[in-house]
Design a protein around this motif. Structure first.
Motif, PDB file in Angstrom:
ATOM      1  N   ASN A 111       3.431  87.004  58.715  1.00 22.28           N
ATOM      2  CA  ASN A 111       3.803  87.895  59.812  1.00 22.28           C
ATOM      3  C   ASN A 111       2.641  88.190  60.756  1.00 22.28           C
ATOM      4  OD1 ASN A 111       6.634  88.909  59.892  1.00 22.28           O
ATOM      5  ND2 ASN A 111       6.225  89.381  57.745  1.00 22.28           N
ATOM      6  N   VAL A 112       1.425  87.910  60.302  1.00 23.83           N
ATOM      7  CA  VAL A 112       0.239  88.202  61.118  1.00 23.83           C
ATOM      8  C   VAL A 112      -0.369  86.932  61.690  1.00 23.83           C
ATOM      9  CG1 VAL A 112      -2.095  89.154  61.070  1.00 23.83           C
ATOM     10  CG2 VAL A 112      -0.272  90.293  59.796  1.00 23.83           C
ATOM     11  N   GLN A 113      -0.324  85.862  60.922  1.00 21.66           N
ATOM     12  CA  GLN A 113      -0.963  84.605  61.317  1.00 21.66           C
ATOM     13  C   GLN A 113      -0.308  84.054  62.575  1.00 21.66           C
ATOM     14  OE1 GLN A 113      -3.836  82.869  61.275  1.00 21.66           O
ATOM     15  NE2 GLN A 113      -3.688  82.650  59.060  1.00 21.66           N
ATOM     16  N   THR A 114      -1.117  83.785  63.586  1.00 25.05           N
ATOM     17  CA  THR A 114      -0.574  83.307  64.862  1.00 25.05           C
ATOM     18  C   THR A 114      -0.351  81.789  64.863  1.00 25.05           C
ATOM     19  OG1 THR A 114      -2.842  83.172  65.722  1.00 25.05           O
ATOM     20  CG2 THR A 114      -1.594  85.179  66.201  1.00 25.05           C
ATOM     21  N   ASN A 115      -1.201  81.047  64.149  1.00 25.01           N
ATOM     22  CA  ASN A 115      -1.009  79.599  64.109  1.00 25.01           C
ATOM     23  C   ASN A 115      -0.049  79.229  62.971  1.00 25.01           C
ATOM     24  OD1 ASN A 115      -3.140  80.493  62.376  1.00 25.01           O
ATOM     25  ND2 ASN A 115      -3.642  78.376  61.950  1.00 25.01           N
ATOM     26  N   LYS A 116       0.511  78.055  63.065  1.00 20.05           N
ATOM     27  CA  LYS A 116       1.517  77.613  62.099  1.00 20.05           C
ATOM     28  C   LYS A 116       0.895  77.375  60.734  1.00 20.05           C
ATOM     29  CE  LYS A 116       5.052  74.054  61.361  1.00 20.05           C
ATOM     30  NZ  LYS A 116       6.075  75.030  60.962  1.00 20.05           N
ATOM     31  N   LEU A 117       1.515  77.953  59.692  1.00 17.26           N
ATOM     32  CA  LEU A 117       1.047  77.761  58.329  1.00 17.26           C
ATOM     33  C   LEU A 117       1.640  76.485  57.755  1.00 17.26           C
ATOM     34  CD1 LEU A 117       1.511  81.421  57.008  1.00 17.26           C
ATOM     35  CD2 LEU A 117      -0.642  80.324  57.612  1.00 17.26           C
ATOM     36  N   ALA A 118       0.965  75.956  56.743  1.00 14.12           N
ATOM     37  CA  ALA A 118       1.419  74.700  56.121  1.00 14.12           C
ATOM     38  C   ALA A 118       2.473  74.947  55.053  1.00 14.12           C
ATOM     39  CB  ALA A 118       0.224  73.962  55.521  1.00 14.12           C
ATOM     40  N   TYR A 119       2.894  76.199  54.897  1.00 20.63           N
ATOM     41  CA  TYR A 119       3.870  76.524  53.865  1.00 20.63           C
ATOM     42  C   TYR A 119       4.796  77.624  54.358  1.00 20.63           C
ATOM     43  CZ  TYR A 119       1.294  80.878  53.075  1.00 20.63           C
ATOM     44  OH  TYR A 119       0.696  82.109  53.245  1.00 20.63           O
ATOM     45  N   SER A 120       5.905  77.784  53.649  1.00 20.98           N
ATOM     46  CA  SER A 120       6.806  78.911  53.884  1.00 20.98           C
ATOM     47  C   SER A 120       7.320  79.377  52.532  1.00 20.98           C
ATOM     48  CB  SER A 120       7.978  78.505  54.785  1.00 20.98           C
ATOM     49  OG  SER A 120       8.885  77.674  54.072  1.00 20.98           O
ATOM     50  N   ARG A 121       7.967  80.505  52.492  1.00 20.61           N
ATOM     51  CA  ARG A 121       8.511  81.024  51.235  1.00 20.61           C
ATOM     52  C   ARG A 121       9.556  80.080  50.640  1.00 20.61           C
ATOM     53  NH1 ARG A 121      10.864  86.566  52.507  1.00 20.61           N
ATOM     54  NH2 ARG A 121      11.981  86.082  50.574  1.00 20.61           N
ATOM     55  N   ASP A 122      10.219  79.328  51.498  1.00 23.24           N
ATOM     56  CA  ASP A 122      11.240  78.398  51.010  1.00 23.24           C
ATOM     57  C   ASP A 122      10.641  77.260  50.184  1.00 23.24           C
ATOM     58  OD1 ASP A 122      13.212  79.875  52.236  1.00 23.24           O
ATOM     59  OD2 ASP A 122      13.228  78.652  54.061  1.00 23.24           O
ATOM     60  N   ASP A 123       9.337  77.071  50.279  1.00 19.24           N
ATOM     61  CA  ASP A 123       8.675  76.000  49.526  1.00 19.24           C
ATOM     62  C   ASP A 123       8.410  76.378  48.077  1.00 19.24           C
ATOM     63  OD1 ASP A 123       8.413  74.180  51.710  1.00 19.24           O
ATOM     64  OD2 ASP A 123       6.761  75.394  52.485  1.00 19.24           O
ATOM     65  N   LEU A 124       8.706  77.634  47.710  1.00 18.83           N
ATOM     66  CA  LEU A 124       8.358  78.132  46.385  1.00 18.83           C
ATOM     67  C   LEU A 124       9.530  78.851  45.730  1.00 18.83           C
ATOM     68  CD1 LEU A 124       4.968  79.641  47.512  1.00 18.83           C
ATOM     69  CD2 LEU A 124       5.186  77.639  46.022  1.00 18.83           C
ATOM     70  N   ILE A 125       9.605  78.763  44.411  1.00 19.72           N
ATOM     71  CA  ILE A 125      10.592  79.507  43.633  1.00 19.72           C
ATOM     72  C   ILE A 125       9.851  80.580  42.833  1.00 19.72           C
ATOM     73  CG2 ILE A 125      12.315  79.419  41.789  1.00 19.72           C
ATOM     74  CD1 ILE A 125      12.717  76.476  42.403  1.00 19.72           C
ATOM     75  N   PRO A 126      10.154  81.860  43.051  1.00 22.38           N
ATOM     76  CA  PRO A 126       9.543  82.878  42.199  1.00 22.38           C
ATOM     77  C   PRO A 126      10.012  82.704  40.756  1.00 22.38           C
ATOM     78  CG  PRO A 126      10.549  83.852  44.161  1.00 22.38           C
ATOM     79  CD  PRO A 126      11.024  82.438  44.080  1.00 22.38           C
ATOM     80  N   ILE A 127       9.084  82.790  39.808  1.00 24.19           N
ATOM     81  CA  ILE A 127       9.435  82.693  38.390  1.00 24.19           C
ATOM     82  C   ILE A 127       9.606  84.079  37.794  1.00 24.19           C
ATOM     83  CG2 ILE A 127       8.696  81.907  36.105  1.00 24.19           C
ATOM     84  CD1 ILE A 127       6.978  79.786  37.584  1.00 24.19           C
ATOM     85  N   ILE A 128       8.588  84.910  37.976  1.00 25.09           N
ATOM     86  CA  ILE A 128       8.618  86.246  37.390  1.00 25.09           C
ATOM     87  C   ILE A 128       7.594  87.142  38.085  1.00 25.09           C
ATOM     88  CG2 ILE A 128       6.908  85.702  35.600  1.00 25.09           C
ATOM     89  CD1 ILE A 128       8.559  87.493  33.676  1.00 25.09           C
ATOM     90  N   GLY A 129       7.941  88.410  38.246  1.00 26.40           N
ATOM     91  CA  GLY A 129       6.995  89.380  38.768  1.00 26.40           C
ATOM     92  C   GLY A 129       5.988  89.750  37.688  1.00 26.40           C
ATOM     93  N   ILE A 130       4.703  89.759  38.038  1.00 32.31           N
ATOM     94  CA  ILE A 130       3.654  90.082  37.067  1.00 32.31           C
ATOM     95  C   ILE A 130       3.394  91.578  37.009  1.00 32.31           C
ATOM     96  CG2 ILE A 130       1.226  89.776  36.462  1.00 32.31           C
ATOM     97  CD1 ILE A 130       1.310  87.072  37.838  1.00 32.31           C
ATOM     98  N   GLU A 131       3.109  92.155  38.167  1.00 31.49           N
ATOM     99  CA  GLU A 131       2.739  93.571  38.196  1.00 31.49           C
ATOM    100  C   GLU A 131       3.071  94.195  39.536  1.00 31.49           C
ATOM    101  OE1 GLU A 131      -1.393  94.559  38.515  1.00 31.49           O
ATOM    102  OE2 GLU A 131      -1.922  92.639  39.433  1.00 31.49           O
ATOM    103  N   ASN A 132       3.395  95.477  39.499  1.00 32.75           N
ATOM    104  CA  ASN A 132       3.493  96.268  40.713  1.00 32.75           C
ATOM    105  C   ASN A 132       2.095  96.764  41.048  1.00 32.75           C
ATOM    106  OD1 ASN A 132       6.387  96.159  40.757  1.00 32.75           O
ATOM    107  ND2 ASN A 132       6.398  97.704  39.155  1.00 32.75           N
TER     108      ASN A 132
END
Length: 330
Positions: A111-132
């Motif tokens: 949301n902050v980076q102005t140039n195009k990133l080489a990844y997006s959230r769609d490239d990853l599957i969350p497995i498990i939350g570690i910690e709040n």
């Protein structure tokens, strides 16, 4: 051997319960996938010795007997995690390389980076939350700042409020910048290499305030050099003995932005691998050994599954989008 046997039994129970609740995703493949077939790596995009690194190494050690293969932690730092994620995009589905991520890499930086990133959230599957992660704003005790009202009064007597932060695009930078923008406070950022360094400089009076997770500040609270101002959540933070940290929401600033670290794997990975990993890590988190470890490190165990993790990231995407608008006071 007895401990390993008990852990293996717990994996079977947790894995069975999880599979029963996710029949829609697992019914398509009735044959168990042979995974892992080689050593497993957890890539951590943070420095060695930090809280996330310590947690990753504990998870790795406790996961080895459950997975039947060595689990190695590798630190790949740089650009707030962008370098690690960019390199991770070379991985194919069913990889043996798991990635540890935070909200910053998944939501804040995009949301902050102005140039195009080489990844997006769609490239990853969350497995498990570690910690709040309860991000708390701390003030140098000599400033007299103890809540947002006193912070605004203090700032009005100065040219600007000096705050310690980490690199642009990080959670700590966006949360503070957004808060001060919402409050109409002119603030000057001083960037440090990490949250611990930033809050140490607040304790020493180099800056007035800084944000850090509770694990970074226990000694500084004990010696009275810093005072908690508020937590970026709808709920107060009660993890410090004898101290309740009020939420910023209760002080009139609607910023419900608790952080979170989680484990993820490349999109396209077989659902049975994701389910197996969820079962293994859930078993680790449920063990007495890990529970004691988490308590001593002030880790708030999460344990969310992929669906709930995705929902959380969607919600935080909207929160961060709002904060970004207030990063600079016009």
């Amino acid at each position: 051997m007895r401990k390993i046997a008990l852990l293996l039994i717990m994996v079977l129970i947790v894995g069975g319960l999880f599979a029963a609740g996710n029949q829609e995703t697992t019914s398509a493949t009735s044959t168990e996938v042979a995974w892992p077939t080689q050593n497993v790596t957890i890539t951590v995009p943070f420095v060695a010795g930090g809280a996330a690194d310590i947690i990753a190494r504990k998870i790795a050690t406790m996961s080895e007997p459950l997975l039947g293969k060595p689990v190695v932690v590798v630190n790949r730092v740089g650009a707030g995690g962008i370098i690690a994620l960019t390199e991770y995009m070379k991985e194919k589905p069913n990889t043996h390389n798991i990635l540890l991520l935070g909200r910053a890499q998944s939501v804040t930086i995009p949301n902050v980076q102005t140039n195009k990133l080489a990844y997006s959230r769609d490239d990853l599957i969350p497995i498990i939350g570690i910690e709040n992660i309860n991000f708390v704003l701390f003030a140098n005790a000599k400033t007299g700042i103890h809540d947002m009202e006193s912070l605004k009064q203090y700032a009005s007597t100065k040219k600007s409020l000096k705050y310690g932060t980490t690199g642009a695009g990080t959670d700590i930078a966006v949360l503070q910048g957004g808060l001060y923008g919402l409050a109409g406070v002119k603030a000057e950022a001083v960037t440090y290499g990490g949250a611990r360094e930033a809050v140490l400089n607040a304790a020493n009076g180099v800056v007035d305030v800084a944000v850090a997770a509770p694990t970074s500040v226990i000694d500084l609270l004990a010696d009275g050099s810093v005072v908690p101002v508020g937590v970026f959540s709808n709920e107060p933070y009660t993890g410090f003995e004898g101290i309740t940290v009020p939420s910023f929401a209760s002080q009139g600033y609607d910023i419900n932005a608790p952080g979170l670290n989680y484990l993820a794997i490349r999109s396209g990975t077989d659902q049975q691998i994701v389910d197996k990993l969820y079962g293994v890590f859930s078993t680790v988190f449920a063990s007495e050994e890990y529970q004691e470890f988490a308590k001593n490190l002030l880790v708030d165990i999460n344990g969310w599954d992929s669906k709930k993790m995705t929902q959380y990231l969607d919600e935080q995407d909207q929160v961060i989008k709002k904060l970004v608008q207030y990063l600079e006071i016009k």
